[in-house]
Design an enzyme around this catalytic site. Structure first.
Site, PDB file in Angstrom:
ATOM      1  N   SER A  48      46.770  42.554  27.642  1.00 46.71           N
ATOM      2  CA  SER A  48      45.914  41.377  27.735  1.00 46.71           C
ATOM      3  C   SER A  48      45.306  41.084  26.361  1.00 46.71           C
ATOM      4  O   SER A  48      45.986  41.242  25.345  1.00 46.71           O
ATOM      5  CB  SER A  48      44.844  41.602  28.809  1.00 46.71           C
ATOM      6  OG  SER A  48      44.223  40.403  29.180  1.00 46.71           O
ATOM      7  N   ASP A  50      50.017  39.265  32.916  1.00 48.63           N
ATOM      8  CA  ASP A  50      48.952  40.119  32.381  1.00 48.63           C
ATOM      9  C   ASP A  50      49.081  41.568  32.851  1.00 48.63           C
ATOM     10  O   ASP A  50      49.083  41.858  34.052  1.00 48.63           O
ATOM     11  CB  ASP A  50      47.604  39.544  32.828  1.00 48.63           C
ATOM     12  CG  ASP A  50      46.429  40.107  32.044  1.00 48.63           C
ATOM     13  OD1 ASP A  50      46.437  41.315  31.742  1.00 48.63           O
ATOM     14  OD2 ASP A  50      45.505  39.336  31.746  1.00 48.63           O
TER      15      ASP A  50
END
Length: 295
Positions: free
Chosen positions: A51, A210
């Site tokens: 991320s 993610d």
């Protein structure tokens, strides 16, 4: 998981640095590590992230975290909303993150710095989430969101287990193996593709999103000796855990308090400087008290 409080840690013995995800909270990592580097600590050769943590790690290997911070402030400066309601008239909600995140990555992962990155002795492993085979992309996103929230906020474990039990898989790709600048940016964008704010990307021909949907604290496979030389930079404050501790042979360092910034806020109100400043203060205090030592 057995947790052991650490009175001090010699950073000279750290070979691997792991950057947890956390959106704007990752500016705490940037502030803390920038302060340590200014005090002549040398960045470990092995970096891991997912991320925004992966992006912050990449910034240290490219144009630098201050360039990334300036770009973030510029992209946020004129924005008052995170989404445009007018998009509902066309049946979809347009999130500002879809434009801002790729533009932010491009501000410090550019052509010149990509070549330097590929020639660097440092390596960055980027963690992404792969959909569960039996759910597909859309089903995986829904299940991942619910599983993440349930495991993280109801039980509060450091490493959630439910997403993996439901078939989500976290995979690691080496940023230095990317053959082009576009491929590198796509990998970093996929690692930060927090849906529905940022769409999933294809990595190696398959959808990825993610890495934090599986585990925001990415842990690559390591033997016991490697784990003992690893430091994990958390971005979430765990009140019941020590600031510096060891778990499963790895060392963890967490913020002294809740990081004062909205995780997904991409407007002019986002207090990214406060997150950076907390990281600087935490690093400065840890060095002053001998909790962290440089050599």
């Amino acid at each position: 998981m057995l947790v052991e409080s650490l009175a001090s840690l010699d950073l000279a013995g750290i070979d691997t640095l792991i950057f947890a995800g956390g959106g704007n909270r990752c500016w705490w990592q940037a502030g803390a590590i920038s302060h340590l580097l200014a005090r002549h600590w040398r960045l470990p050769t092995e970096l891991v992230g997912t991320s925004a943590g992966a992006a912050v790690a990449a910034a240290f290997l490219t144009a630098g975290p201050h360039v990334a911070l300036t770009a973030c402030q510029r992209l946020y400066a004129d924005r008052t909303r995170m989404f445009e309601w007018r998009g509902l008239l066309r049946g979809r909600l347009h999130f500002a993150h879809r434009h801002i995140y790729p533009a932010w990555l491009a501000s410090f992962v550019d052509a010149d710095h990509f070549q330097s990155l590929r020639q660097s002795s440092h390596r960055l492993q980027v963690a992404v989430t792969r959909p569960a085979r039996w759910l597909g992309l859309r089903g995986s996103i829904g299940v991942a969101t619910m599983a993440y929230l349930a495991d993280k906020f109801l039980h509060g474990p450091l490493h959630p287990r439910l997403p993996r039990r439901l078939g989500l898989r976290q995979e690691f790709r080496n940023l230095h193996d990317c053959g082009s600048l576009d491929e590198a940016r796509a990998l970093l964008a996929a690692a930060g593709a927090a849906l529905p704010f940022i769409p999933a990307r294809r990595v190696d021909g398959r959808y990825a999103f993610d890495g934090g949907y599986t585990d925001s604290v990415p842990l690559p496979a390591q033997d016991a000796d490697q784990r003992s030389r690893t430091l994990v930079l958390l971005t979430r404050h765990y009140p019941k855990l020590p600031t510096l501790f060891r778990a499963n042979q790895r060392c963890y360092w967490q913020p002294s308090t809740r990081i004062p910034v909205g995780m997904l806020d991409c407007t002019a109100r986002a207090t990214v400087l406060d997150a950076w400043a907390l990281g600087e203060r935490n690093a400065q205090d840890a060095l002053a008290r001998g909790v962290l030592r440089i050599g």
